[in-house]
Design a protein around this motif. Structure first.
Motif, PDB file in Angstrom:
ATOM      1  N   VAL A  24     -15.719   3.801  -1.023  1.00 41.67           N
ATOM      2  CA  VAL A  24     -14.576   4.395  -0.327  1.00 41.67           C
ATOM      3  C   VAL A  24     -13.378   3.445  -0.385  1.00 41.67           C
ATOM      4  CG1 VAL A  24     -13.706   5.239   1.896  1.00 41.67           C
ATOM      5  CG2 VAL A  24     -16.061   5.759   1.198  1.00 41.67           C
ATOM      6  N   GLY A  25     -13.631   2.170  -0.151  1.00 36.41           N
ATOM      7  CA  GLY A  25     -12.550   1.180  -0.198  1.00 36.41           C
ATOM      8  C   GLY A  25     -11.922   1.084  -1.576  1.00 36.41           C
ATOM      9  N   THR A  26     -12.755   1.089  -2.602  1.00 36.81           N
ATOM     10  CA  THR A  26     -12.242   1.035  -3.973  1.00 36.81           C
ATOM     11  C   THR A  26     -11.385   2.254  -4.277  1.00 36.81           C
ATOM     12  OG1 THR A  26     -14.132  -0.265  -4.737  1.00 36.81           O
ATOM     13  CG2 THR A  26     -12.920   0.968  -6.416  1.00 36.81           C
ATOM     14  N   LEU A  27     -11.867   3.429  -3.896  1.00 32.72           N
ATOM     15  CA  LEU A  27     -11.113   4.651  -4.161  1.00 32.72           C
ATOM     16  C   LEU A  27      -9.814   4.682  -3.360  1.00 32.72           C
ATOM     17  CD1 LEU A  27     -11.589   6.957  -6.095  1.00 32.72           C
ATOM     18  CD2 LEU A  27     -12.527   8.274  -4.196  1.00 32.72           C
ATOM     19  N   ASN A  28      -9.850   4.184  -2.125  1.00 36.27           N
ATOM     20  CA  ASN A  28      -8.613   4.093  -1.338  1.00 36.27           C
ATOM     21  C   ASN A  28      -7.617   3.145  -1.990  1.00 36.27           C
ATOM     22  OD1 ASN A  28      -8.815   5.914   0.848  1.00 36.27           O
ATOM     23  ND2 ASN A  28     -10.265   4.555   1.866  1.00 36.27           N
ATOM     24  N   HIS A  29      -8.103   2.071  -2.594  1.00 36.64           N
ATOM     25  CA  HIS A  29      -7.222   1.137  -3.294  1.00 36.64           C
ATOM     26  C   HIS A  29      -6.557   1.833  -4.487  1.00 36.64           C
ATOM     27  CE1 HIS A  29      -5.643  -2.587  -4.867  1.00 36.64           C
ATOM     28  NE2 HIS A  29      -6.285  -2.379  -6.005  1.00 36.64           N
ATOM     29  N   TYR A  30      -7.361   2.540  -5.281  1.00 40.17           N
ATOM     30  CA  TYR A  30      -6.805   3.285  -6.418  1.00 40.17           C
ATOM     31  C   TYR A  30      -5.757   4.283  -5.935  1.00 40.17           C
ATOM     32  CZ  TYR A  30     -10.935   1.766  -9.151  1.00 40.17           C
ATOM     33  OH  TYR A  30     -11.921   1.044  -9.788  1.00 40.17           O
ATOM     34  N   SER A  31      -6.080   4.998  -4.853  1.00 39.04           N
ATOM     35  CA  SER A  31      -5.166   5.990  -4.303  1.00 39.04           C
ATOM     36  C   SER A  31      -3.854   5.351  -3.854  1.00 39.04           C
ATOM     37  CB  SER A  31      -5.838   6.700  -3.121  1.00 39.04           C
ATOM     38  OG  SER A  31      -4.955   7.593  -2.511  1.00 39.04           O
ATOM     39  N   SER A  32      -3.951   4.192  -3.237  1.00 34.75           N
ATOM     40  CA  SER A  32      -2.756   3.481  -2.780  1.00 34.75           C
ATOM     41  C   SER A  32      -1.856   3.097  -3.949  1.00 34.75           C
ATOM     42  CB  SER A  32      -3.173   2.229  -2.003  1.00 34.75           C
ATOM     43  OG  SER A  32      -2.066   1.443  -1.688  1.00 34.75           O
ATOM     44  N   LEU A  33      -2.460   2.620  -5.030  1.00 40.61           N
ATOM     45  CA  LEU A  33      -1.672   2.246  -6.206  1.00 40.61           C
ATOM     46  C   LEU A  33      -1.009   3.461  -6.840  1.00 40.61           C
ATOM     47  CD1 LEU A  33      -4.127  -0.357  -7.776  1.00 40.61           C
ATOM     48  CD2 LEU A  33      -1.996  -0.832  -6.550  1.00 40.61           C
ATOM     49  N   LEU A  34      -1.750   4.553  -6.935  1.00 36.46           N
ATOM     50  CA  LEU A  34      -1.167   5.778  -7.484  1.00 36.46           C
ATOM     51  C   LEU A  34      -0.082   6.340  -6.571  1.00 36.46           C
ATOM     52  CD1 LEU A  34      -4.378   7.467  -8.903  1.00 36.46           C
ATOM     53  CD2 LEU A  34      -2.423   6.629 -10.219  1.00 36.46           C
ATOM     54  N   ARG A  35      -0.260   6.194  -5.261  1.00 36.49           N
ATOM     55  CA  ARG A  35       0.757   6.658  -4.307  1.00 36.49           C
ATOM     56  C   ARG A  35       2.058   5.897  -4.518  1.00 36.49           C
ATOM     57  NH1 ARG A  35       1.829  10.936  -2.321  1.00 36.49           N
ATOM     58  NH2 ARG A  35      -0.300  11.163  -1.617  1.00 36.49           N
ATOM     59  N   GLN A  36       1.981   4.610  -4.803  1.00 41.45           N
ATOM     60  CA  GLN A  36       3.195   3.834  -5.071  1.00 41.45           C
ATOM     61  C   GLN A  36       3.948   4.419  -6.260  1.00 41.45           C
ATOM     62  OE1 GLN A  36       2.636  -0.467  -5.328  1.00 41.45           O
ATOM     63  NE2 GLN A  36       0.881  -0.298  -3.945  1.00 41.45           N
ATOM     64  N   ILE A  37       3.196   4.790  -7.286  1.00 44.01           N
ATOM     65  CA  ILE A  37       3.816   5.368  -8.484  1.00 44.01           C
ATOM     66  C   ILE A  37       4.432   6.722  -8.173  1.00 44.01           C
ATOM     67  CG2 ILE A  37       3.345   6.302 -10.791  1.00 44.01           C
ATOM     68  CD1 ILE A  37       1.120   4.101 -10.980  1.00 44.01           C
ATOM     69  N   THR A  38       3.676   7.600  -7.510  1.00 41.02           N
ATOM     70  CA  THR A  38       4.211   8.937  -7.247  1.00 41.02           C
ATOM     71  C   THR A  38       5.371   8.883  -6.260  1.00 41.02           C
ATOM     72  OG1 THR A  38       2.496   9.382  -5.585  1.00 41.02           O
ATOM     73  CG2 THR A  38       2.081  10.160  -7.845  1.00 41.02           C
ATOM     74  N   ASP A  39       5.293   8.003  -5.262  1.00 44.48           N
ATOM     75  CA  ASP A  39       6.422   7.872  -4.338  1.00 44.48           C
ATOM     76  C   ASP A  39       7.685   7.459  -5.081  1.00 44.48           C
ATOM     77  OD1 ASP A  39       4.894   8.608  -2.161  1.00 44.48           O
ATOM     78  OD2 ASP A  39       4.858   6.608  -1.236  1.00 44.48           O
ATOM     79  N   SER A  40       7.550   6.508  -5.986  1.00 42.31           N
ATOM     80  CA  SER A  40       8.710   6.055  -6.757  1.00 42.31           C
ATOM     81  C   SER A  40       9.215   7.156  -7.691  1.00 42.31           C
ATOM     82  CB  SER A  40       8.344   4.808  -7.562  1.00 42.31           C
ATOM     83  OG  SER A  40       9.424   4.381  -8.347  1.00 42.31           O
ATOM     84  N   ALA A  41       8.299   7.802  -8.391  1.00 47.79           N
ATOM     85  CA  ALA A  41       8.682   8.818  -9.374  1.00 47.79           C
ATOM     86  C   ALA A  41       9.329  10.049  -8.732  1.00 47.79           C
ATOM     87  CB  ALA A  41       7.461   9.246 -10.196  1.00 47.79           C
ATOM     88  N   PHE A  42       8.885  10.395  -7.524  1.00 52.72           N
ATOM     89  CA  PHE A  42       9.367  11.619  -6.889  1.00 52.72           C
ATOM     90  C   PHE A  42      10.250  11.349  -5.661  1.00 52.72           C
ATOM     91  CE2 PHE A  42       5.380  12.816  -9.025  1.00 52.72           C
ATOM     92  CZ  PHE A  42       5.889  13.757  -9.915  1.00 52.72           C
ATOM     93  N   SER A  43      10.690  10.097  -5.506  1.00 52.57           N
ATOM     94  CA  SER A  43      11.550   9.716  -4.369  1.00 52.57           C
ATOM     95  C   SER A  43      10.945  10.153  -3.042  1.00 52.57           C
ATOM     96  CB  SER A  43      12.956  10.305  -4.532  1.00 52.57           C
ATOM     97  OG  SER A  43      13.566   9.819  -5.707  1.00 52.57           O
ATOM     98  N   GLU A  44       9.702   9.788  -2.863  1.00 52.66           N
ATOM     99  CA  GLU A  44       8.978  10.116  -1.630  1.00 52.66           C
ATOM    100  C   GLU A  44       8.584   8.814  -0.921  1.00 52.66           C
ATOM    101  OE1 GLU A  44       6.965  14.204  -3.375  1.00 52.66           O
ATOM    102  OE2 GLU A  44       5.757  12.394  -3.291  1.00 52.66           O
ATOM    103  N   GLY A  45       8.005   8.963   0.269  1.00 56.96           N
ATOM    104  CA  GLY A  45       7.536   7.792   1.000  1.00 56.96           C
ATOM    105  C   GLY A  45       8.664   6.803   1.205  1.00 56.96           C
ATOM    106  N   GLU A  46       8.386   5.525   0.949  1.00 53.94           N
ATOM    107  CA  GLU A  46       9.412   4.499   1.153  1.00 53.94           C
ATOM    108  C   GLU A  46      10.568   4.601   0.159  1.00 53.94           C
ATOM    109  OE1 GLU A  46       8.144   0.497  -1.145  1.00 53.94           O
ATOM    110  OE2 GLU A  46       6.773   1.068   0.484  1.00 53.94           O
ATOM    111  N   HIS A  47      10.386   5.416  -0.865  1.00 53.49           N
ATOM    112  CA  HIS A  47      11.441   5.602  -1.874  1.00 53.49           C
ATOM    113  C   HIS A  47      12.267   6.865  -1.615  1.00 53.49           C
ATOM    114  CE1 HIS A  47       9.912   2.383  -4.452  1.00 53.49           C
ATOM    115  NE2 HIS A  47       8.713   2.813  -4.093  1.00 53.49           N
ATOM    116  N   ALA A  48      11.996   7.525  -0.491  1.00 55.82           N
ATOM    117  CA  ALA A  48      12.727   8.756  -0.179  1.00 55.82           C
ATOM    118  C   ALA A  48      14.202   8.449   0.031  1.00 55.82           C
ATOM    119  CB  ALA A  48      12.152   9.409   1.066  1.00 55.82           C
ATOM    120  N   VAL A  49      15.008   9.360  -0.433  1.00 55.59           N
ATOM    121  CA  VAL A  49      16.457   9.168  -0.298  1.00 55.59           C
ATOM    122  C   VAL A  49      17.006   9.976   0.847  1.00 55.59           C
ATOM    123  CG1 VAL A  49      16.962   8.511  -2.649  1.00 55.59           C
ATOM    124  CG2 VAL A  49      16.818  10.922  -2.075  1.00 55.59           C
TER     125      VAL A  49
END
Length: 76
Positions: free
Chosen positions: A51-76
């Motif tokens: 579960v921890g490993t998969l959460n880590h992978y998910s976190s890394l992918l979330r950083q990419i999608t947030d940046s690519a789609f201006s979401e999360g901390e990258h929201a405008v």
């Protein structure tokens, strides 16, 4: 007299962009295959480390999608 076509200023940038895109496409395909195989885990033997490993992978992918789609901390 032979006229040489000058290389467009963005030819090398385009070449590099497409090479990087191919690398990303390859990585995404590998991740998709790994996901289809339950990330190489036995579903009957899942433990909290998995579960921890998969959460880590998910976190890394979330950083990419947030940046690519201006979401999360990258929201405008």
């Amino acid at each position: 007299m032979t006229t040489r076509r000058a290389t467009a200023p963005n030819d090398k940038a385009l070449e590099s962009f497409l090479a990087t895109k191919r690398r990303i496409d390859d990585m995404l395909a590998r991740i998709q295959t790994l996901s289809a195989d339950h990330f190489s885990t036995d579903p009957d033997a899942i433990h909290w480390g998995d579960v921890g490993t998969l959460n880590h992978y998910s976190s890394l992918l979330r950083q990419i999608t947030d940046s690519a789609f201006s979401e999360g901390e990258h929201a405008v």
